[in-house]
Design a protein around this motif. Structure first.
Motif, PDB file in Angstrom:
ATOM      1  N   VAL A  25       0.869  -1.181   0.000  1.00 27.60           N
ATOM      2  CA  VAL A  25       0.000   0.000   0.000  1.00 27.60           C
ATOM      3  C   VAL A  25       0.904   1.229   0.000  1.00 27.60           C
ATOM      4  O   VAL A  25       1.668   1.449   0.940  1.00 27.60           O
ATOM      5  N   GLU A  26       0.828   1.984  -1.079  1.00 26.57           N
ATOM      6  CA  GLU A  26       1.696   3.165  -1.202  1.00 26.57           C
ATOM      7  C   GLU A  26       1.270   4.238  -0.208  1.00 26.57           C
ATOM      8  O   GLU A  26       0.147   4.239   0.297  1.00 26.57           O
ATOM      9  N   ALA A  27       2.198   5.167   0.040  1.00 29.32           N
ATOM     10  CA  ALA A  27       1.945   6.223   1.029  1.00 29.32           C
ATOM     11  C   ALA A  27       0.749   7.079   0.616  1.00 29.32           C
ATOM     12  O   ALA A  27       0.641   7.509  -0.530  1.00 29.32           O
ATOM     13  N   GLY A  28      -0.164   7.261   1.559  1.00 25.96           N
ATOM     14  CA  GLY A  28      -1.304   8.135   1.334  1.00 25.96           C
ATOM     15  C   GLY A  28      -2.275   7.648   0.285  1.00 25.96           C
ATOM     16  O   GLY A  28      -2.973   8.463  -0.320  1.00 25.96           O
ATOM     17  N   THR A  29      -2.325   6.355   0.050  1.00 26.15           N
ATOM     18  CA  THR A  29      -3.222   5.840  -1.003  1.00 26.15           C
ATOM     19  C   THR A  29      -4.167   4.783  -0.446  1.00 26.15           C
ATOM     20  O   THR A  29      -4.001   4.300   0.666  1.00 26.15           O
ATOM     21  N   LEU A  30      -5.139   4.450  -1.291  1.00 26.67           N
ATOM     22  CA  LEU A  30      -6.080   3.381  -0.978  1.00 26.67           C
ATOM     23  C   LEU A  30      -5.769   2.184  -1.869  1.00 26.67           C
ATOM     24  O   LEU A  30      -5.313   2.344  -2.992  1.00 26.67           O
ATOM     25  N   LYS A  31      -6.026   1.023  -1.357  1.00 23.01           N
ATOM     26  CA  LYS A  31      -5.871  -0.198  -2.159  1.00 23.01           C
ATOM     27  C   LYS A  31      -7.108  -1.053  -1.926  1.00 23.01           C
ATOM     28  O   LYS A  31      -7.480  -1.285  -0.771  1.00 23.01           O
ATOM     29  N   GLU A  32      -7.707  -1.501  -2.988  1.00 22.70           N
ATOM     30  CA  GLU A  32      -8.926  -2.292  -2.845  1.00 22.70           C
ATOM     31  C   GLU A  32      -8.691  -3.714  -3.331  1.00 22.70           C
ATOM     32  O   GLU A  32      -8.153  -3.932  -4.410  1.00 22.70           O
ATOM     33  N   ILE A  33      -9.093  -4.664  -2.510  1.00 20.70           N
ATOM     34  CA  ILE A  33      -9.059  -6.082  -2.890  1.00 20.70           C
ATOM     35  C   ILE A  33     -10.514  -6.506  -3.048  1.00 20.70           C
ATOM     36  O   ILE A  33     -11.312  -6.360  -2.119  1.00 20.70           O
TER      37      ILE A  33
END
Lengths: 609, 123
Positions: free
Chosen positions: A378-386
């Motif tokens: 998960v990159e800095a300041g980002t969202l990740k959706e699975i």
């Protein structure tokens, strides 16, 4: 003539306005404490239009000194040489007084005062009528009217310092200390009556409130922290200093100064605070203390604090929704499937590698996934959706557990979970369960065996069902029917039973019962029971469940059991084998029972010899 | 039918057991032991069908049908009981006789009767 009128008008206005110039008896022209400051070179203190700035500090000489600059409305007015000896007090135009307390390490500590008429005296006992010899009490002070003459009213004020007798006219007032004043409002000589009021010096009263815009913050998020100060007293507060600290995170303005606060007024301080960047959830305490002074320089203080929850810099959210299947998809007889999304958020300023685990109900099959575990960055300041889909293999109610996220922070494993999903999801569909069992499961040849088939509609739709069940050749139907056709509502049970008998022995398997069904949408389905097993005794005790199952033998004894038609493929053991078996049983019993007497015999025999 | 079969079987086994005990007391323990063995075996050899049908007749079913109790089990129980009685009778007879001989230092000819037989003779 006009000039004459103008002169008369001016004289009248002068006479009438002379009384208006006088201040109210409640006010006093006093030096109001405006605050204490510690200033280095170039630093300044702001005081209601006045600015005091330290220009230079001279620490080289024996007597430390400094140059102060005074500005009025940002315009330079005057400079002062100050030290801690003879020049420690400087006054600018009888308006601003600077009192130097100390000069050390290049810092000037000073108190500031402004001269001002300010409401100090507050009515304590309102207008009261006094006759001769009447007394009113106000704390430690007693006021007694002695008599009223043409010269005025003689009033004695008694206190710890002794009685003071003074003659008053209407409107006179007199202070007896820094805290008590008597005001004679009107002397009515005709009725021998005096109207008086007493006044006391007021005090400020501090009331504080703190609040934040939210109660839960992300790691590193800006917290809008408000400190509200209300003066519930009767006189103003001066020289306010607000100090703010926090158990975690960072307070951007730990110290704020303000000139003052009038009675019944509220002042809002907005202090920017940054939440800490934390790998685990933390409770952050923010505390503020306010100090102010009354007109005498007495300090008053108050405090307030609040707690906020700071979430870890990795947060996870799990959402589940049901999606209708296309009509052609009849897999598992269910009408919906699940769409599950796990959203990861990284509020830190660095990327984080995490492992996501999402345990699902065993009756759910994820689409195109071996397991529901992922390793993602998960990159800095980002969202990740699975996002993934899961197929329910049976209709019914489903609940979902939390998704678990793990990662390493400075060598330590951090774990967070998504919020629990309270919703219970209903999956509709058609499902029929078939059970087939025998009673008894252990029988003798010719004994009647009851075969029971239970058909249960465990789905949520009505179905039309057809039972298919076969009776093997070695069994013969005694009573009942082994076929059925009909409709079953949700949760409905249909029990079909029949009785069979057999002359065969050993382990006999009956075929499974099958139910084919179709729902209202013409979607077919099928369900099959397990194969029930029957153990039929061969009358010699040789056949036992699970023992030599592949070679079950039975014997034929035509003398008594003529009805038993043994198969020619099984050779019957003769009388010799039976007698041998009994002989061996007898010898075994004999040996076991003779063991102890034989042992004792040998022992005693040896002893006697 | 089952109850009558049980009564019949019980009478037969009681008769058999009393016969063996009588032989043990009145005649000889060795003969009692031989009778105990020979009678059932001879029955199986002479009338195998009837004997085995009798022995395999099931009276009870315990543990939901998993533990059947038939006449063969009852025969084994009687066998073990009577074998125990005979063996311990012989053993006690020998033990008492040996102790007495040691005390009196006299050699006496022992009757083949068992100690129970001698006691019965005295009565």
């Amino acid at each position: 003539m006009a000039v004459k009128k103008l002169i008369i008008l001016i004289l009248l206005l002068s006479i009438l306005s002379s009384s208006a110039y006088a201040y109210d008896l409640h006010d006093e022209n006093i030096w109001i404490f405006k605050g204490m400051y510690e200033l280095g070179p170039g630093e300044r203190a702001e005081l209601d239009g006045y600015t005091v700035k330290v220009h230079t500090v001279n620490m080289s000489s024996k007597q430390p000194s400094a140059i102060l600059l005074v500005y009025v409305n940002k315009d330079f007015k005057e400079s002062f040489y100050i030290d801690t000896a003879a020049n420690s007090e400087q006054v600018y135009k009888d308006e601003l007084k600077i009192n130097v307390l100390d000069i050390s390490k290049g810092i000037v500590s000073l108190e500031t005062y402004k001269q001002k008429f300010e409401r100090v005296w507050i009515t304590n006992i309102p207008k009261t009528a006094l006759k001769t010899s009447d007394i009113i009490e106000d704390g430690d002070y007693s006021v007694r009217l002695d008599d009223i003459t043409e010269e005025g009213a003689t009033i004695t004020v008694m206190s710890d310092e002794g009685p003071v007798e003074v003659k008053y006219l209407s409107g006179d007032h007199r202070k007896f200390s820094d805290e008590f004043m008597l005001h004679v409002i009107y002397v009515n000589k005709k009725d021998q009556e005096v109207f008086v009021e007493t006044l006391r010096t007021g005090v400020p009263q501090i009331k504080t409130d703190v609040l934040t815009d939210k109660s839960i913050y992300d790691s590193g998020e800006k917290i809008e922290y408000r400190f509200m100060l209300t003066n519930n007293g009767t006189v103003p507060l001066h020289g306010l200093i607000l100090t703010t600290g926090s158990s975690e995170g960072n307070v951007n303005e730990p110290k704020i100064q303000s000139s003052g606060l009038e009675p019944a007024k509220t002042k809002n301080f907005i202090i920017p605070v940054s939440a800490p960047v934390t790998p685990v959830a933390k409770t952050m305490n923010i505390r503020s203390e306010i100090t102010g002074y009354d007109f005498k320089g007495n300090a008053y203080s108050g405090s307030g604090q609040t707690e906020v929850l700071v979430k870890p810099y990795i947060s996870v959210e799990k959402n589940v929704e049901t999606v209708e299947k296309p009509g052609s998809d009849i897999e598992f007889g269910t009408e919906q499937y699940f769409r599950i999304s796990i959203i990861l958020k990284n509020t830190a300023s660095f990327p984080v590698a995490v492992t996501v685990k999402d345990e699902t109900d065993p009756s759910l099959i994820p689409y195109d996934l071996k397991n529901t575990e992922w390793a993602v960055m998960v990159e800095a300041g980002t969202l990740k959706e699975i996002k993934y889909y899961a197929k329910p293999t049976t209709p019914g109610s489903f609940t979902f557990t939390n998704a678990v996220v793990q990662w390493k922070d400075n060598g330590e494993t951090c774990t967070i979970q998504s919020d629990p999903i309270e919703e219970v999801f209903q999956i509709h569909g058609s499902k029929v369960t078939v059970e087939k069992y025998l009673s008894p499961g252990y029988a003798l040849p010719g004994e009647e065996i009851k075969v029971t088939i239970n058909i249960v509609n465990t789905g949520s739709r009505e179905v039309e069902a057809v039972l298919s069940d076969n009776i093997p050749e070695q069994f013969s139907l005694v009573s009942g029917k082994n076929d059925w056709k009909g409709s079953l509502g949700p949760g409905e049970l249909k029990e079909i039973s029949y009785t069979v008998t057999t002359e065969h022995t050993g382990k006999l398997e009956l075929p499974a019962a099958t139910v084919d069904f179709i729902n209202k949408k013409d979607q077919p389905g099928s369900s099959t029971s397990e194969d029930p097993v029957l153990y039929v005794d061969d009358m010699t005790g040789n056949a036992r469940p699970g023992e030599n199952e592949e070679k079950i033998r039975y014997e034929e004894y035509p003398e008594t059991y003529t009805e038993q038609e043994s198969g020619p493929e099984y050779p019957a053991p003769g009388r010799v084998e039976a007698a041998g078996f009994m002989m061996s049983s007898f010898i075994a019993l004999f040996c076991m029972l003779a063991l102890i007497p034989a042992t004792v015999y040998l022992y005693i025999n040896r002893m006697y010899k | 039918m089952g109850f009558l079969a049980l009564i019949g079987s019980a009478l037969l086994f009681v008769t058999f057991a009393l016969t063996v005990l009588f032989i043990l007391v009145a005649i000889s323990s060795r003969l009692a032991m031989l009778t105990l063995l020979i009678v059932p075996i001879m029955a199986v050899i002479v009338l195998p069908g009837t004997s085995l049908a009798f022995l395999s007749y099931r009276h009870f079913l315990f543990a939901d049908g998993l533990v059947p109790v038939n006449n063969f089990h009852i025969l084994l129980t009687i066998w073990s009981t009577l074998i125990g009685i005979i063996i311990y009778t012989e053993f006690l007879t020998w033990y008492l006789k040996t102790g007495k001989r040691k005390r009196t230092e006299e050699q006496k000819t022992e009757s083949p009767k068992s100690i129970i037989g001698k006691l019965l003779d005295k009565v």
